[in-house]
Design a protein around this motif. Structure first.
Motif, short mmCIF file in Angstrom:
data_model
loop_
_atom_site.label_atom_id
_atom_site.label_comp_id
_atom_site.label_asym_id
_atom_site.label_seq_id
_atom_site.Cartn_x
_atom_site.Cartn_y
_atom_site.Cartn_z
N VAL A 226 0.84 -1.20 0.00
CA VAL A 226 0.00 0.00 0.00
C VAL A 226 0.87 1.25 0.00
O VAL A 226 0.64 2.20 -0.77
CB VAL A 226 -0.95 0.01 1.22
CG1 VAL A 226 -1.64 1.36 1.35
CG2 VAL A 226 -1.98 -1.10 1.09
N SER A 229 2.41 1.87 -3.40
CA SER A 229 1.48 2.45 -4.37
C SER A 229 1.24 3.93 -4.07
O SER A 229 1.08 4.75 -4.99
CB SER A 229 0.17 1.68 -4.36
OG SER A 229 -0.51 1.83 -3.12
N THR A 287 -6.79 4.47 -6.01
CA THR A 287 -5.75 3.46 -6.13
C THR A 287 -5.84 2.42 -5.03
O THR A 287 -5.70 1.22 -5.27
CB THR A 287 -4.36 4.11 -6.11
OG1 THR A 287 -4.27 5.10 -7.13
CG2 THR A 287 -3.25 3.08 -6.32
N GLN A 288 -6.08 2.90 -3.80
CA GLN A 288 -6.20 2.02 -2.64
C GLN A 288 -7.51 2.37 -1.90
O GLN A 288 -7.53 3.28 -1.09
CB GLN A 288 -5.00 2.19 -1.70
CG GLN A 288 -3.68 1.69 -2.26
CD GLN A 288 -3.64 0.17 -2.35
OE1 GLN A 288 -4.40 -0.52 -1.68
NE2 GLN A 288 -2.77 -0.34 -3.19
N SER A 290 -8.89 1.19 0.55
CA SER A 290 -8.80 1.11 2.01
C SER A 290 -8.31 2.41 2.63
O SER A 290 -8.43 2.61 3.85
CB SER A 290 -7.88 -0.04 2.42
OG SER A 290 -6.59 0.10 1.84
#
Length: 313
Positions: A226, A229, A287-288, A290
């Protein structure tokens, strides 16, 4: 991982463990096996643990409030820690106590074939539950080894059940060996030794779970993947001159707080910096998924820091 997937894993384990616990208690009472009694206590503890995890999921899903502005996501880690304590105290310690008692005062095992039948059925049910947990664990941690996936997972409702089911399968195997030796050799102390071994397995499992959940309770960082990224997104933006710091913390299994200190282009106006911050937050969250909260702190350019330091000296 979505809460729905986590609940599927918990419900599968709950149904299996409840049925197994009742069957093992009946078999233990009928045959007088200490190892089977330890296994029954183990399954009963696992059943109550699934109840704690469901409670944790429900309470962690509560919305943010004035007193808890970042929500209640971290509460699932507290209940997972309680699960580890339950395994240690009620599972491991009780099994060791029972084994020690049977070792000092051994009792002959009656109708051992009932135990073998119960152990076989229990093994099949636990293996099914383990498969469900492993499928969800692998989905959230693709391409990793089992140990790396367990350490990398931030969802205790999944990795706790995976560890419980793994310990259960090992415990069932140990119980079967102990019962077989006690039956063939007519020596009930092997059954007591199996109970002691099951207790040791449960205590080791509890220690591992306590260590993992304690790390999450105290503010564990996002995974290396994570953060990589995040850095890739920031380095790909030409408006950023330098990345000074990237801080992250899990507020829940799928809830990451991100704090970034950035040096923006000196020629940018305050309005352009505000637009950049907005764009970065949108990119990072896409992109993430979370990543739910992004805080950006503009920092003084490195060149100005040097000049300021020279002037002060």
């Amino acid at each position: 991982m979505t809460p729905g997937n986590s609940k599927i894993v918990i419900y599968a384990a709950l149904a299996g463990n409840l049925a197994i616990a009742v069957t093992k208690f009946v078999a233990s009472w009928w045959t007088g096996s200490g190892a089977m009694l330890s296994e029954a206590v183990h399954s009963l503890v696992d059943t109550s643990n699934q109840g704690f995890l469901l409670l944790g999921l429900r309470r962690s899903a509560r919305p943010a409030s004035q007193r808890h502005p970042f929500g209640h996501g971290m509460e699932i880690y507290f209940w997972a820690f309680i699960v580890a304590l339950m395994i240690f105290a009620l599972g491991g310690a009780a099994s060791i106590y029972e084994g020690a008692q049977r070792l000092l005062d051994p009792e002959p095992i009656r109708d051992p074939w009932i135990n073998y039948l119960v152990l076989g059925v229990s093994f099949a049910i636990e293996a099914t539950s383990l498969r469900v947990a492993w499928r969800e664990l692998r989905r959230s941690q693709p391409g990793r080894t089992m140990l790396a996936a367990l350490r990398g997972s931030k969802d205790p409702s999944v990795f706790s059940i995976f560890c419980e089911d793994s310990a259960a399968l090992i415990g069932l195997s140990v119980a079967a060996v102990g019962l077989a030796l006690a039956h063939v050799l007519q020596e009930p102390r092997f059954d007591a030794i199996a109970s002691l071994a099951i207790g040791g397995i449960l205590i080791l499992t509890a220690v591992f779970l306590a260590r993992e959940t304690l790390s999450l309770m105290t503010g564990e960082s996002a995974s290396v993947e994570v953060l990589a990224s995040v850095r890739a997104v920031l380095e790909g933006d030409r408006r950023i001159q330098r990345i000074e710091e990237i801080l992250s913390m899990h507020l829940g299994p799928s809830d990451i707080l991100l704090g970034i200190s950035l040096d923006f282009d000196d020629e940018m106006t305050s309005e352009e910096i505000e637009a950049t911050v907005h764009d970065l937050g949108k990119k990072l969250r896409s992109t993430q998924p979370s990543i739910t909260r992004v805080f950006v702190r503009p920092v003084q350019p490195a060149k100005k820091k040097v000049l300021a330091g020279s002037a002060t000296s």
